[in-house]
Design an enzyme around this catalytic site. Structure first.
Site, short mmCIF file in Angstrom:
data_model
loop_
_atom_site.label_atom_id
_atom_site.label_comp_id
_atom_site.label_asym_id
_atom_site.label_seq_id
_atom_site.Cartn_x
_atom_site.Cartn_y
_atom_site.Cartn_z
N ASP A 226 0.38 1.55 8.48
CA ASP A 226 1.47 1.39 7.51
C ASP A 226 0.80 1.24 6.15
O ASP A 226 -0.40 0.96 6.04
CB ASP A 226 2.36 0.19 7.86
CG ASP A 226 3.70 0.28 7.11
OD1 ASP A 226 3.82 1.10 6.18
OD2 ASP A 226 4.63 -0.47 7.45
C1 BGC Z 1 6.93 0.89 5.08
C2 BGC Z 1 6.90 2.16 5.90
C3 BGC Z 1 6.90 3.36 4.98
C4 BGC Z 1 5.70 3.25 4.06
C5 BGC Z 1 5.57 4.40 3.07
C6 BGC Z 1 5.83 0.86 4.04
O1 BGC Z 1 5.98 -0.21 3.18
O2 BGC Z 1 6.81 -0.23 5.93
O3 BGC Z 1 8.01 2.21 6.75
O4 BGC Z 1 6.88 4.54 5.71
O5 BGC Z 1 5.80 2.05 3.31
O6 BGC Z 1 6.54 4.31 2.10
#
Ligand code: BGC
Length: 748
Positions: A226
Site C-alpha cells: 500500500d
Molecule cells: C490506499 C489505497 C490506495 C493507495 C493509492 C492508499 O492510501 O490505502 O487503497 O490504492 O493509497 O492511492
C-alpha cells in the site's frame, strides 16, 4: 518479452530500481522494459496524469460507478463481472495497466471510515463478488490489485496499529475474501495492508505474503505495498513483497544493493521480486487492446448498475412506488446534491452526476425544500419550517437523508453511528404531519435509524455512483423494481456491534476479541434484535419458495452435496430475488456461529415465472479451520442446511450428515480429560472397559445413572484418578501406555 534475457542483462542497481515505483503511479522503465501506469479505483478510474513541465498533475474525468457498499447489495456476480469489463476497457483506453482494487476488507465495525469501499461483513460474499469483478477487468487484459491484505478493518492508526487476531479468525473471517479471489480469479496483483498483524507489518510478513498467499493458495502474481506501507524494505523483499509503492526516492535502492552485497538479502529473493515486476509489465504491454473511453455509454452503465444496488428496507402498506398523480414533497439537500461516493483515494472526478431533483419533473408533481444542510450538522429553523409547510400540502413526503462527506472517509473512522441530529429532528417532525414519510438514505455504512418504526418507507441508496439520482427516481416511481439486499447487518445501535468493546483499540493494538463472531454471525447466534438483518431487502413483487431438493442426506466432506430450491414470482411485476443458503453445524466439534452463508443465487423472474436456485456445497461449506492440524476440518455428524430470503427469513431447513471424516485421536498424557477419551472413537471402548471399575466408585447413590457418572468425570484428567481412586502414579502411566497402544492398533 524474454524475461530471463532481460534479467541476465540487469545490474544489481537495475534490479533494486525496478522493484520500486517511479513516483506515485508508475513502475520504472529500465533498459528496454517500459513503465506501466497504475490507477486507483475500483469504482471508476482515478487516473492521475503528471504534467512535468508544469510541475503538477491532473486527475482525468471519469465515470463514477457505485461504490462497493452499494454493488455488494446487488449480490450479483454477473453484474460485477460486467462492471469489471467496462472498467477494464476504460483502463485500456487510458493506458492503465493495473486498477487498484477491489477492496475486500471485512466490515468489522460500522464505524470504519472506509466501509463504503468494502464489500461485506461476510467473507463468502466479499470473495465471490470481488472474484467476479476481477474476472471482468482481467478479461480485458488489465490487472487488478485486490487490497488491503490483510486485517485492515479500521482507519484509526492504520499505518502502525497491530490487528491482534487469532489464526482461526484470520483463516475463517479475514482471509477468505482474498483466498476465494486468488483461487477463482487469479488477480494479477495483491496490495498488502498498512497495519501490522500480531505485531508484524503486513509488508514484511513472510507467513502472510509467502506461506499463506503463495504456498497455501497458489498466488503467482505480484505483491505491491500500500502507498507508504513499507517499513523495512529488506525484510519486505525477503518476506515476498515485490513492489514498493510509491518509490522511496532512491533510499531503499541503495539499501537493497548493500544488503545483497553484504549477504543480508539473498539475490534470489530480489530476483523473485524483479521477475514478478517484469511479468506484470509483460502481461499488460503484450496484450494491449484498442479501446475508447465512451463516457456517455459508461454513464448509462453506471445508472443501470446503481438500480441493481438499491435496497428497499421498508414499504408499509405499499407506500411505494409513488404514483405520477401524487403530490410529493421532496426534502433534503441530498435530493439536489446526492452523496454518491466516498472520500480518499477512490474519489473520482466524476463525469456527470445526476441528482434526483434534476429529473423530478419527468416523474410526477413535486415540491422541493432543502430542510437541512447536506454538508454539516446544523439546525436551521427556517429551512425546517419551510420543509414542514411544504410537506403539509403534499400527499407523500420523500426525505433524502444521509451522511455528509465529512462524516465518513478514508483516513479516519466515525466516532458514532448516528445521522446528523438536524436530519433526525426534521424526520421526526415530518412524521408528525401524519403524511406518509419515505426516507432515502445516502450512506457508506449502517446508521442508527431511531424513527424507523414511524416512517412508511425506507430506501437504502448507499453511495450509488454518479447515476444514483436517476436510479433512485426509477425505484421511487416503480420504473425499476428494487432487488438489492443488505450485505451487512444494521444493528439497532452501535453498542450492539460485537467489536464495540475493542474498537478501535489502544496503545497501537486492536484486539479482535469477538473472534469469528462478526456481523450476523454474532447477532444471529446471540438471537439479538437488529434493525435490518444481513441479506434483507424487499421488492415490489413477492416470491414463493418451494421444492427444496438435496442430492443426498449423507456424504463425505469430499463428496459434498448439491441443493436446489424453486422460486416463483407470485406478484404482477418482474423482479429479482437473491436466494441465500446458510449452513448450521450441529456436530458440536467446536464453537461456531449459529449459521454461516455458503451460497447465494440471484434469479430474474417474470410474473408467474419459476426458476431453480442451485447450490454446490463442498467441504469448505461445512468446515472450520483447525489450527492444531493446520487444516480445514468438517467433523462427522449432523448439519442443517437453511435456505431463505435473509439470515432471519429461512424458508426451508434440511438435516444432512457428514460421514467418513478422519477423526483425530486424543493426545495421551496424564492430563488428558476422561471425557475426551470417552468421546473419541479411538479410545471410548477402552476407557469404558478399563475405567469402569474406577468409574463405578463415583456412584454416589442408586438414583445416579451411568450417564450422570460419565457427565461427572468428563472434565477430570486421568491423573486425578490418583487422588480420587488411590491408584499409584505407575498405574496412571500404565493406563496411558495402554491407551497409546490401543490407538496405534486402531490406526493401522
Ligand atoms: C490506499 C489505497 C490506495 C493507495 C493509492 C492508499 O492510501 O490505502 O487503497 O490504492 O493509497 O492511492
Amino acid at each position: 518479452m524474454d524475461i530471463q534475457a532481460i534479467m541476465d542483462k540487469m545490474t544489481l542497481e537495475d534490479k533494486a530500481r525496478i522493484v520500486a515505483g517511479r513516483g506515485f503511479w508508475h513502475t520504472q522503465a529500465i533498459q528496454d522494459v517500459p513503465e506501466i501506469q497504475v490507477s486507483d479505483g475500483p469504482h471508476g478510474l482515478r487516473k492521475i496524469n503528471e504534467i512535468p513541465e508544469l510541475e503538477k498533475s491532473e486527475t482525468i474525468t471519469a465515470v463514477c460507478f457505485p461504490a462497493a457498499c452499494a454493488t455488494s447489495a446487488s449480490f450479483d456476480t454477473e453484474l460485477m463481472e460486467e462492471m469489471g469489463h467496462v472498467l477494464g476497457k476504460e483502463c485500456q483506453a487510458e493506458n492503465v495497466g493495473v486498477i487498484l482494487g477491489p477492496a475486500v476488507n471485512i466490515k468489522r465495525s460500522p464505524l470504519c471510515g472506509r466501509n463504503f469501499e468494502y464489500i461485506s461483513e461476510d467473507p463468502y460474499v466479499a470473495g465471490k463478488l470481488s472474484a467476479a469483478l476481477i474476472r471482468g477487468v482481467q478479461a480485458e487484459n488489465v490487472g487488478t490489485s485486490i487490497k488491503h491484505f490483510a486485517a485492515n478493518n479500521q482507519e484509526f492508526e492504520r499505518m502502525y496499529g497491530s490487528s491482534e487476531v487469532d489464526e482461526r479468525t484470520l483463516r475463517e473471517i479475514y482471509f477468505p475474501a482474498f483466498e476465494i479471489a486468488v483461487k477463482e480469479a487469479q488477480p494479477w496483483t495483491v496490495m498488502c495492508s498498512y497495519n501490522r498483524i500480531n505485531g508484524t507489518y503486513s509488508s514484511e510478513n513472510s507467513w502472510l505474503l509467502t506461506d499463506v498467499l503463495r504456498k497455501d493458495w497458489g498466488f503467482d502474481g505480484l505483491v505491491m505495498s500500500d502507498w507508504g506501507a513499507v517499513s523495512d524494505r529488506i525484510a519486505g523483499i525477503a518476506a515476498g513483497l515485490d513492489l514498493e509503492m510509491p518509490g522511496s526516492n532512491g533510499v531503499n535502492e541503495s539499501m537493497i544493493c548493500k544488503a545483497v552485497e553484504d549477504g543480508t538479502l539473498s539475490e534470489e529473493a530480489l530476483d523473485a521480486a524483479v521477475k514478478n515486476v517484469l511479468c506484470l509489465v509483460e502481461r499488460f504491454i503484450e496484450n494491449r487492446q484498442a479501446e475508447t473511453f465512451d463516457r456517455e455509454a459508461d454513464h448509462a452503465e453506471a445508472v443501470r448498475i446503481a438500480k441493481e444496488c438499491i435496497v428497499l428496507l421498508k414499504n408499509e402498506e405499499n407506500v411505494l412506488p409513488l404514483a405520477k398523480e401524487e403530490q410529493v414533497a421532496l426534502i433534503g439537500g441530498f435530493a439536489e446534491n446526492p452523496r454518491y461516493q466516498g472520500g480518499g483515494s477512490s474519489h473520482i472526478e466524476s463525469y456527470h452526476v445526476v441528482s434526483a431533483l434534476s429529473l423530478a419533473e419527468r416523474y410526477g408533481h413535486f415540491s422541493y425544500n432543502r430542510g437541512f444542510s447536506d454538508t454539516e450538522d446544523i439546525y436551521e429553523e427556517e429551512l425546517q419550517a419551510e420543509a414542514i409547510a411544504a410537506a403539509e400540502k403534499a400527499d407523500k413526503i420523500v426525505v433524502f437523508a444521509g451522511l455528509p462527506d465529512i462524516f465518513e472517509s478514508e483516513g479516519y473512522d466515525r466516532d458514532h453511528m448516528q445521522l446528523p441530529a438536524c436530519q433526525n429532528r426534521l424526520i421526526e417532525q415530518l412524521v408528525k404531519t401524519g403524511k406518509p414519510v419515505i426516507v432515502v438514505l445516502h450512506n457508506g455504512s449502517p446508521v442508527e435509524l431511531p424513527w424507523a418504526d414511524d416512517v412508511a418507507g425506507i430506501v437504502e441508496a448507499y453511495l450509488g455512483g454518479e447515476g444514483i439520482g436517476e436510479a433512485v427516481m426509477d425505484v421511487l416511481y416503480g420504473r425499476h423494481n428494487p432487488s438489492g439486499k443488505l450485505a451487512e447487518s444494521f444493528p439497532l445501535k452501535l453498542s450492539d456491534n460485537p467489536s464495540y468493546l475493542n474498537f478501535p483499540g489502544t496503545a497501537y493494538k486492536v484486539n479482535y476479541a469477538e473472534g469469528i463472531f462478526v456481523g450476523y454471525r454474532y447477532y444471529d447466534t446471540k438471537q439479538m434484535d437488529v434493525r435490518f438483518p444481513f441479506g434483507f431487502g424487499l421488492s415490489y413483487t413477492n416470491y414463493r419458495y418451494s421444492n427444496l431438493k438435496i442430492s443426498r442426506d449423507s456424504f463425505t466432506a469430499e463428496e459434498g452435496v448439491t441443493v436446489s430450491v424453486d422460486v416463483t414470482n407470485i406478484g404482477d411485476r418482474a423482479g429479482k430475488e437473491t436466494v441465500q443458503l446458510y449452513v448450521s453445524d450441529k456436530t458440536g466439534s467446536t464453537i461456531r456461529p449459529v449459521h454461516e452463508l455458503k451460497g447465494f443465487c440471484k434469479l430474474a423472474l417474470e410474473p408467474g415465472e419459476t426458476k431453480t436456485a442451485k447450490f454446490t456445497l463442498d467441504k469448505r461449506a461445512f468446515a472450520w479451520y483447525d489450527t492444531e492440524s493446520a487444516d480445514w476440518y468438517a467433523a462427522n455428524g449432523s448439519y442443517v442446511i437453511e435456505v431463505g430470503r435473509s439470515s432471519r427469513q429461512i424458508e426451508y431447513t434440511a438435516e444432512v450428515h457428514i460421514i467418513g471424516s478422519k477423526v483425530k485421536p486424543p493426545v495421551i498424557t496424564p492430563d488428558v480429560q476422561i471425557g475426551d477419551l470417552l468421546k473419541n472413537p479411538y479410545t471410548r471402548e477402552f476407557t469404558l472397559q478399563r475405567l469402569k471399575k474406577y468409574m463405578d466408585r463415583f456412584h454416589q447413590s442408586d438414583s445416579e445413572t451411568e450417564e450422570m457418572v460419565e457427565a461427572v468425570v468428563r472434565f477430570m484428567p486421568l491423573r486425578a484418578l490418583r487422588s480420587f481412586q488411590y491408584i499409584s502414579n505407575e498405574e496412571v502411566e500404565q493406563i496411558c501406555e495402554d491407551l497409546k497402544k490401543c490407538i496405534e492398533e486402531k490406526m493401522e
